[in-house]
Design an enzyme around this catalytic site. Sequence first.
Site, mmCIF file in Angstrom:
data_model
loop_
_atom_site.group_PDB
_atom_site.id
_atom_site.type_symbol
_atom_site.label_atom_id
_atom_site.label_comp_id
_atom_site.label_asym_id
_atom_site.label_seq_id
_atom_site.Cartn_x
_atom_site.Cartn_y
_atom_site.Cartn_z
ATOM 1 C CB SER A 1 -0.913 0.021 1.222
ATOM 2 O OG SER A 1 -1.589 1.258 1.314
ATOM 3 C CG HIS B 1 -3.988 -1.187 -2.059
ATOM 4 N ND1 HIS B 1 -5.126 -1.696 -2.657
ATOM 5 C CD2 HIS B 1 -4.413 -0.500 -0.967
ATOM 6 C CE1 HIS B 1 -6.187 -1.332 -1.955
ATOM 7 N NE2 HIS B 1 -5.774 -0.607 -0.931
ATOM 8 C CG ASP C 1 -5.253 2.620 0.830
ATOM 9 O OD1 ASP C 1 -6.238 1.906 0.591
ATOM 10 O OD2 ASP C 1 -4.216 2.193 1.369
ATOM 11 C CG MET D 1 -7.888 7.738 2.359
ATOM 12 S SD MET D 1 -7.068 7.647 3.975
ATOM 13 C CE MET D 1 -6.374 5.997 3.889
ATOM 14 C CG HIS E 1 -9.555 1.072 -1.109
ATOM 15 N ND1 HIS E 1 -9.115 0.777 0.167
ATOM 16 C CD2 HIS E 1 -10.902 1.244 -1.007
ATOM 17 C CE1 HIS E 1 -10.139 0.776 1.008
ATOM 18 N NE2 HIS E 1 -11.227 1.074 0.314
ATOM 19 C CG MET F 1 -11.169 4.149 1.503
ATOM 20 S SD MET F 1 -9.937 3.945 2.813
ATOM 21 C CE MET F 1 -8.465 3.818 1.797
ATOM 22 C CG MET G 1 -11.817 -2.163 4.415
ATOM 23 S SD MET G 1 -10.192 -1.819 3.698
ATOM 24 C CE MET G 1 -9.437 -0.823 4.996
ATOM 25 C CG ASP H 1 -6.185 -2.564 2.967
ATOM 26 O OD1 ASP H 1 -5.152 -2.512 3.667
ATOM 27 O OD2 ASP H 1 -6.608 -1.588 2.314
#
Length: 234
Positions: A12, A37, A39, A41, A70, A72, A141, A179
């Site tokens: 990540s 990966h 993330d 946000m 991903h 979020m 998660m 994750d």
Amino acid sequence: MPPLTRPLIAPSLLAADFARLKDEVIAVERAGADWLHLDVMDGHFVPNITFGPLLVKALRPHTKMPLDVHLMIAPADPYITAFAEAGADHISVHPEAGPHLHRTLQHIRALGKKSGVVLNPATPIESLVNVLDLTDLIMVMTVNPGFGGQAFLTSQIPKIAALRRLIDESGRNIVLQVDGGITAQTAPSVLQAGATCLIAGTAVFGAADYEAAITSIRAAVPAGLPELNTSTGG
């Protein structure tokens, strides 16, 4: 379960050194990572703010690894095309991040990308049962989303096992990702439960030797575990 040789490892980027991201990406690819990966946000759906499509676009030329994005963020739908055009290979969303999960997954697939559904610790499996035909990845998660470095939630292991059964019964080649708090110590329990892709942030980017860290996580497959299926990876 169809045969496979090893679990996928997806470091990540959230745990990387942000002052030298290109070098970090190149380093983990050389160290044996399968996917990268990312993330994303927004400070709304989750507490922190990270990065957007421009970073994905900037990193795309520097790695051959699939970029596993991903989201979020809420709403997610207005930004999916931008991430696809930036070079994301997989785009995963939360059921809570939009009113029509089915439509969202259709949109991701229509852009030629692999589509994923992410389940928070409190999100029930039932939220994705009716969209399995549009799902390439399911991510469990094992921490609450929004922060790196959290402790692994063992309460999610039964959910991983239940999803493994659901995927196998469906006959579909869906990658089952986990994750949150993944280390060489927590990996055996999630692999035993049926995960096929492990997302690790601090355990890889926080290690002095990335290759040794990735190897130790990948080697955590419990003895006697049936070979896994990650044939949709890529």
